[in-house]
Design an enzyme around this catalytic site. Structure first.
Site, PDB file in Angstrom:
ATOM      1  N   SER A  42      -6.283  12.346  -4.976  1.00 23.41           N
ATOM      2  CA  SER A  42      -6.588  11.385  -3.910  1.00 23.41           C
ATOM      3  C   SER A  42      -5.409  11.099  -2.986  1.00 23.41           C
ATOM      4  O   SER A  42      -5.600  10.558  -1.907  1.00 23.41           O
ATOM      5  CB  SER A  42      -7.110  10.076  -4.496  1.00 23.41           C
ATOM      6  OG  SER A  42      -6.071   9.367  -5.138  1.00 23.41           O
ATOM      7  N   LYS A  83      -2.284   4.308  -4.353  1.00 25.06           N
ATOM      8  CA  LYS A  83      -2.863   4.409  -3.006  1.00 25.06           C
ATOM      9  C   LYS A  83      -1.839   3.906  -1.987  1.00 25.06           C
ATOM     10  O   LYS A  83      -0.819   3.333  -2.325  1.00 25.06           O
ATOM     11  CB  LYS A  83      -4.142   3.573  -2.877  1.00 25.06           C
ATOM     12  CG  LYS A  83      -5.223   3.889  -3.890  1.00 25.06           C
ATOM     13  CD  LYS A  83      -5.833   5.242  -3.701  1.00 25.06           C
ATOM     14  CE  LYS A  83      -6.859   5.498  -4.807  1.00 25.06           C
ATOM     15  NZ  LYS A  83      -7.254   6.876  -4.892  1.00 25.06           N
TER      16      LYS A  83
END
Length: 186
Positions: A42, A83
């Site tokens: 990701s 993230k």
């Protein structure tokens, strides 16, 4: 007799040194720095699956996350996610034609250039507004809006909502393994 006593003192000194070292390691890992392994794709191209990084747990004790920091936080299902901070409290976030707009102003995202140059069918980041994905016009106070750099394959704030400050474990920017990737990332 005295030699036996000296031997016992020496053993006791080694045991104390060992216990102090273990105690310091636990304190450092619990409150200051901890290793983490990137699990998944990701954050590509910035981070690779199985990169090993150091989380600075102390970074937000006296400050707040900044836009584009890479953070580690505890996600709703109890896993730790890595993230990038896109939106700060009070920000209006929108993606339109693969361009990030924060409070109506377009922002460059140089960390996405490698993916944007690749032959993609369609945009890297599909268009959305903050209200579309979290049901609010602005990022709530005490929260951040995060996204993975691999926008098409990232479970992030678009799916789990804004991340509360108290779920942020720390900031990470240093890869220590694999050896050829050692260094700071942005």
């Amino acid at each position: 007799m005295e030699q036996s006593k000296r031997k016992k003192n020496e053993i006791w000194e080694w045991i104390k040194a060992f216990l102090i070292a273990i105690g310091l390691a636990i304190i450092i890992r619990q409150f200051f720095f901890a290793p983490i392994i990137v699990d998944g794709f990701s954050m590509k191209p910035t981070l690779e699956d199985h990169d090993r990084m150091i989380v600075n747990k102390f970074s937000y004790k006296f400050g707040s996350p900044e836009r584009f920091d890479i953070i580690v936080f505890q996600a709703p299902e109890g896993r730790d996610y890595i993230k990038r901070v896109i939106g700060l409290p009070g920000d209006r976030i929108e993606y339109k034609n693969d361009v990030l707009y924060i409070n109506g102003k377009p922002y460059d995202e140089p960390y996405l250039e490698e993916f944007k140059k690749a032959e993609l069918s369609g945009p890297l980041t599909f268009s959305f507004t903050l209200e579309d994905v979290i049901g609010r016009e602005t990022v709530p106070e005490g929260h951040v809006f995060v996204m993975g750099d691999n926008r098409r394959f990232s479970k992030d704030s678009r799916h789990i909502g804004a991340v509360p400050f108290d779920k942020i474990l720390g900031k990470t920017s240093f890869v220590f393994w694999p050896f050829e990737d050692i260094g700071f990332v942005k």
